[in-house]
Design an enzyme around this catalytic site. Structure first.
Site, PDB file in Angstrom:
ATOM      1  N   ASN A 108      57.998  29.951  71.519  1.00  0.00           N
ATOM      2  CA  ASN A 108      58.210  29.124  70.283  1.00  0.00           C
ATOM      3  C   ASN A 108      57.326  27.810  70.389  1.00  0.00           C
ATOM      4  OD1 ASN A 108      58.755  27.293  68.110  1.00  0.00           O
ATOM      5  ND2 ASN A 108      60.380  29.092  67.325  1.00  0.00           N
TER       6      ASN A 108
ATOM      7  N   HIS B  94      57.658  23.040  68.465  1.00  0.00           N
ATOM      8  CA  HIS B  94      57.920  21.593  68.378  1.00  0.00           C
ATOM      9  C   HIS B  94      56.806  20.655  69.053  1.00  0.00           C
ATOM     10  CE1 HIS B  94      61.579  22.024  66.397  1.00  0.00           C
ATOM     11  NE2 HIS B  94      62.004  22.851  67.226  1.00  0.00           N
TER      12      HIS B  94
ATOM     13  N   HIS C 293      57.260  29.039  63.551  1.00  0.00           N
ATOM     14  CA  HIS C 293      58.096  29.117  62.215  1.00  0.00           C
ATOM     15  C   HIS C 293      57.196  28.224  61.053  1.00  0.00           C
ATOM     16  CE1 HIS C 293      62.115  28.331  60.136  1.00  0.00           C
ATOM     17  NE2 HIS C 293      61.238  28.790  59.234  1.00  0.00           N
TER      18      HIS C 293
ATOM     19  N   ARG D 282      57.765  26.432  58.006  1.00  0.00           N
ATOM     20  CA  ARG D 282      58.542  26.230  57.354  1.00  0.00           C
ATOM     21  C   ARG D 282      58.148  25.788  55.999  1.00  0.00           C
ATOM     22  NH1 ARG D 282      63.850  25.173  59.927  1.00  0.00           N
ATOM     23  NH2 ARG D 282      64.710  24.588  58.038  1.00  0.00           N
TER      24      ARG D 282
ATOM     25  N   ARG E 204      57.190  20.945  58.258  1.00  0.00           N
ATOM     26  CA  ARG E 204      57.422  19.861  59.094  1.00  0.00           C
ATOM     27  C   ARG E 204      56.938  19.952  60.504  1.00  0.00           C
ATOM     28  NH1 ARG E 204      63.922  20.925  59.827  1.00  0.00           N
ATOM     29  NH2 ARG E 204      63.910  20.852  57.517  1.00  0.00           N
TER      30      ARG E 204
ATOM     31  N   GLU F 288      57.810  33.499  61.787  1.00  0.00           N
ATOM     32  CA  GLU F 288      59.192  33.151  61.511  1.00  0.00           C
ATOM     33  C   GLU F 288      58.928  32.727  60.171  1.00  0.00           C
ATOM     34  OE1 GLU F 288      61.430  32.147  65.566  1.00  0.00           O
ATOM     35  OE2 GLU F 288      61.402  30.543  63.812  1.00  0.00           O
TER      36      GLU F 288
ATOM     37  N   THR G 105      67.244  26.256  62.168  1.00  0.00           N
ATOM     38  CA  THR G 105      67.780  27.233  61.527  1.00  0.00           C
ATOM     39  C   THR G 105      69.386  27.427  61.920  1.00  0.00           C
ATOM     40  OG1 THR G 105      65.695  28.240  61.828  1.00  0.00           O
ATOM     41  CG2 THR G 105      67.576  29.703  61.009  1.00  0.00           C
TER      42      THR G 105
ATOM     43  N   GLU H 200      67.192  40.004  65.402  1.00  0.00           N
ATOM     44  CA  GLU H 200      66.975  38.977  66.312  1.00  0.00           C
ATOM     45  C   GLU H 200      68.473  38.546  66.163  1.00  0.00           C
ATOM     46  OE1 GLU H 200      63.887  36.687  67.100  1.00  0.00           O
ATOM     47  OE2 GLU H 200      65.070  34.834  67.830  1.00  0.00           O
TER      48      GLU H 200
ATOM     49  N   HIS I 163      67.730  31.188  70.134  1.00  0.00           N
ATOM     50  CA  HIS I 163      68.086  30.132  69.580  1.00  0.00           C
ATOM     51  C   HIS I 163      69.083  29.258  70.351  1.00  0.00           C
ATOM     52  CE1 HIS I 163      67.985  27.508  65.956  1.00  0.00           C
ATOM     53  NE2 HIS I 163      68.964  26.744  66.563  1.00  0.00           N
TER      54      HIS I 163
END
Ligand code: PXP
Length: 248
Positions: free
Chosen positions: A10, A13, A46, A48, A52, A73, A104, A154, A194
């Protein structure tokens, strides 16, 4: 090698850091290229509602320029559905989303939100996108995911990872184990993710019915110290060792 356990990296970030200053650096696409070279099996991002971190352009570039399967996602909203149907990622993972949360927090309520989720699962599936539902390791949520027709779940490993090492964490791991076994009984492919780190990944990787782990925040943070490639290679090594030991 992790054998039959896939790693989705992922890259959200990387975009978080980019967006802290605006501009183009660091580039999530470059992170996806490094992840591919390091042996990731897929890229997870993801998009969003508030953009962000990952933005629409990132998704377009990931689809156009990265060969690895993209796992998008997304919240169950009409806006995100339209984006998914336009870009047709390999997979879409439906996640709960609250604007004010930092990440999340908790899984989707597949049971309580059944009627709302059903058209999303159906329309994504009809478009040939593999749908997964991000849920807590809770048997009633797994039953609801099955009833919704999602082929994949998941399991949210946040509670397991956030609990200090000891009996409490072991109890959380047991929930994940039990849920993964139930997923197999239901004929659902089981993924997990996660909060996973070098310290927490092995017991989850050892659960043989889990087929994919999606890991982001820790890898991107670790990349500051060791580089992204080294962080991914070490994560894969730990996954592979745990998997092999579990098969012996
Ligand atoms: N899986 C899902 C469905 C997620 O929403 C996230 C966080 O975006 C992850 C995996 C990765 O979590 P982390 O960044 O804590 O590794």
């Amino acid at each position: 090698m992790s054998g039959d356990l896939r790693l989705g990296v992922n890259i959200d970030h990387v975009a978080t850091i980019r967006n802290a200053r605006g501009g183009l650096h660091p580039d999530p696409l470059r992170a996806a290229q490094v992840a591919a070279a390091a042996g990731a099996d897929g890229i997870t991002a993801h998009l969003r509602e508030d953009r962000r971190h990952i933005d629409d352009r990132d998704i377009a570039r990931l689809r156009a320029e990265i060969d690895l399967p993209l796992n998008l996602e997304m919240a169950a909203t009409e806006e995100m559905l339209a984006i998914a149907l336009r870009h047709k990622p390999h997979a879409a993972c439906i996640v709960p989303e609250k604007r004010e949360e930092r990440t999340t927090e908790g899984g989707l309520d597949a049971k309580g939100g059944f009627d709302k989720l059903l058209p999303f699962v159906t329309r994504l599936g009809e478009a040939g996108i593999r749908v997964s539902l991000f849920i807590e390791p809770d048997l009633t949520q797994l039953d609801a995911a099955k009833a919704l027709g999602a082929p994949v779940v998941e399991l949210h490993t946040g509670a397991y990872c956030d609990t200090p090492a000891g009996p409490g964490r072991l109890a959380q791991l047991e929930h994940v184990r039990t849920a993964a076994a139930h997923a197999e009984t239901l004929g659902l492919e089981c993924h997990a993710g996660h909060g996973l780190t070098f310290d927490t990944v092995e017991p989850v990787a050892a659960i043989l019915t889990i087929k994919e782990l999606n890991i982001g925040h820790f890898l991107i943070g670790e990349a500051i110290f060791s580089g992204l490639e080294a962080a991914i290679l070490r994560m894969r090594l730990l996954m592979g060792e745990a998997r092999a030991a579990s098969k012996r």
